[in-house]
Design an enzyme around this catalytic site. Structure first.
Site, PDB file in Angstrom:
ATOM      1  N   TYR A   1      -6.508   6.825   3.550  1.00 43.58           N
ATOM      2  CA  TYR A   1      -6.676   6.062   2.740  1.00 43.58           C
ATOM      3  C   TYR A   1      -5.833   4.697   3.308  1.00 43.58           C
ATOM      4  O   TYR A   1      -6.234   3.362   2.891  1.00 43.58           O
ATOM      5  CB  TYR A   1      -6.148   6.134   0.912  1.00 43.58           C
TER       6      TYR A   1
ATOM      7  N   GLU B   1       0.657  -1.395  -0.122  1.00 38.61           N
ATOM      8  CA  GLU B   1       0.226  -0.384   0.227  1.00 38.61           C
ATOM      9  C   GLU B   1       0.598   1.752   0.303  1.00 38.61           C
ATOM     10  O   GLU B   1       0.285   1.761  -0.884  1.00 38.61           O
ATOM     11  CB  GLU B   1      -1.252  -0.108   1.443  1.00 38.61           C
TER      12      GLU B   1
ATOM     13  N   ASP C   1      -9.707   6.324  -3.201  1.00 39.82           N
ATOM     14  CA  ASP C   1      -8.317   7.135  -3.208  1.00 39.82           C
ATOM     15  C   ASP C   1      -9.381   7.636  -5.003  1.00 39.82           C
ATOM     16  O   ASP C   1     -10.179   7.142  -5.213  1.00 39.82           O
ATOM     17  CB  ASP C   1      -7.260   6.512  -4.221  1.00 39.82           C
TER      18      ASP C   1
END
Ligand code: SF4
Length: 381
Positions: free
Chosen positions: A137, A54, A155
């Site tokens: 996020y 991520e 996102d």
């Protein structure tokens, strides 16, 4: 179709069914992208892999991330080994992936989780957000994907999907909250991680910015924008001004014994702590010098070398501005000492340096230019 203030007007066609999570999950079960940080079925994801992927995927495409992910895992197979690495090693392994604050935060985060959480990531979104480099996020993505918590990462890709699915007329960035709420409302309590990844896959592979492949989309029948036929016009956006072009000079000094002059950038600001060739400030009003001594104020060891200006500039685009660098090259005698605050590094050891993409371009350009100059010189003899 839910009632919203931005719903399409009455005369527009409307879908007959509302989009639901189950339809997307059924599609994901057969169409999910195979990615090295993902697991299938009942296997448990490794939070370290999920977190690493991520962070790397922030502002970066999957294809670009894959070799870096493999390299990091081979070198630092778990959080503790990464926490014990030196920052320069991590920056150097990250070089080329861009947005270098991520690499510094990655390392700081590994150290924090190792020291304060006994090497185990917290599961809760709010607690994850307290860690270096983890924003809203990423916290939601880790919480949902690694721990199965009901969380919804949103996102730009997912905003686009939501804006089309519900034909949201409100413009970005003001629409962010509404789009996030729509995604959160659709998130199931069970398989929240799969739902997040399914949305990511849909946004990346089918509901793309241009030419979305609606005919193979699992939500084709329930997508408000698709039924209206204007899906490509979503999301609505306020036109944003482009960053102003900045210019500057880069000075590439190659020593006759195969060394290049480098220095380390300041530890704060753009490309902090990364390696670069010496250069000027980058500014909108920089004027390239046509004179032969662009580094006239360089310390004594290099004060009198002969500079050549490369015919073409190097262009690079940062998030907030485009940059154009004029490249000057010079050859220095073997064993010339480096000016204060700089160092000569073997050209063949450049791979160990934390060189950002813009500096790789500059050095490649200078070496190519130097090669052409040498061939010209030989041709004249
Ligand atoms: S139908 Fe088309 S526009 Fe709508 S979500 Fe699917 S791909 Fe996107």
């Amino acid at each position: 179709m839910r009632e919203t203030s931005w719903a399409p007007s009455e005369e527009r066609a409307k879908p007959k069914t509302a989009p639901d999570a189950a339809t997307l999950l059924a599609w994901y079960d057969v169409s999910a992208r195979v990615l090295p940080w993902r697991v299938r079925g009942s296997a448990k994801p490794d939070p370290y892999r999920v977190w690493l992927s991520e962070i790397m995927l922030q502002q970066t495409r999957v294809e670009t991330v894959l070799p870096y992910f493999a390299k990091f895992l081979a070198r630092w197979p778990d959080l503790i080994s990464l926490a014990n690495a030196r920052q320069e090693e991590v920056l150097s392994a990250w070089a080329g992936l861009g947005y270098y604050a991520r690499a510094r935060n990655l390392h700081a985060c590994a150290r924090t989780v190792s020291a304060e959480y006994s090497g185990r990531f917290p599961e809760d979104e709010a607690e994850l957000r307290r860690l270096p480099g983890i924003g809203a996020y990423t916290a939601a993505a880790i919480s949902a994907i690694a721990f199965g918590r009901k969380a919804t990462p949103v996102d730009g890709n997912i905003e686009r999907v939501m804006s089309r699915l519900f034909a949201v007329e409100e413009k970005l960035p003001a629409a962010k909250k509404a789009l996030a709420r729509l995604a959160a409302e659709m998130t199931p309590a069970h398989r929240a991680g799969d739902f997040a990844q399914a949305l990511m896959d849909l946004g990346a592979t089918i509901c793309t910015p241009k030419n979305p492949a609606c005919t193979i989309c699992p939500w084709m029948e329930s997508c408000a924008a698709r039924v209206r036929g204007d899906q490509q016009t979503f999301p609505r956006k306020i036109a944003k001004a482009e960053g102003r072009l900045r210019k500057g000079a880069a000075f590439v000094v190659i020593r006759e014994d195969g060394h290049i002059l480098l220095r380390t950038r300041a530890d704060k600001g753009l490309l902090a702590s990364m390696t670069e060739v010496p250069g000027s400030e980058w500014s909108a009003d920089y004027r390239a010098s046509t004179k032969a001594a662009p580094l006239a104020n360089m310390a004594a060891p290099l004060a009198n070398i002969k500079w050549l200006k490369a015919a073409e500039t190097v262009r690079h685009v940062f998030t907030h501005f485009p940059l154009e660098l004029t490249v000057y090259t010079a050859q220095a005698p073997a064993r010339t000492k480096a000016p204060k605050g700089m160092r000569f590094v073997q050209l063949r050891a450049l791979g160990d340096e934390a060189l950002p993409s813009v500096m790789r371009k500059v050095i490649a350009h200078a070496l190519e230019f130097g090669g052409k100059q040498k061939s010209k010189g030989r041709a004249k003899k």
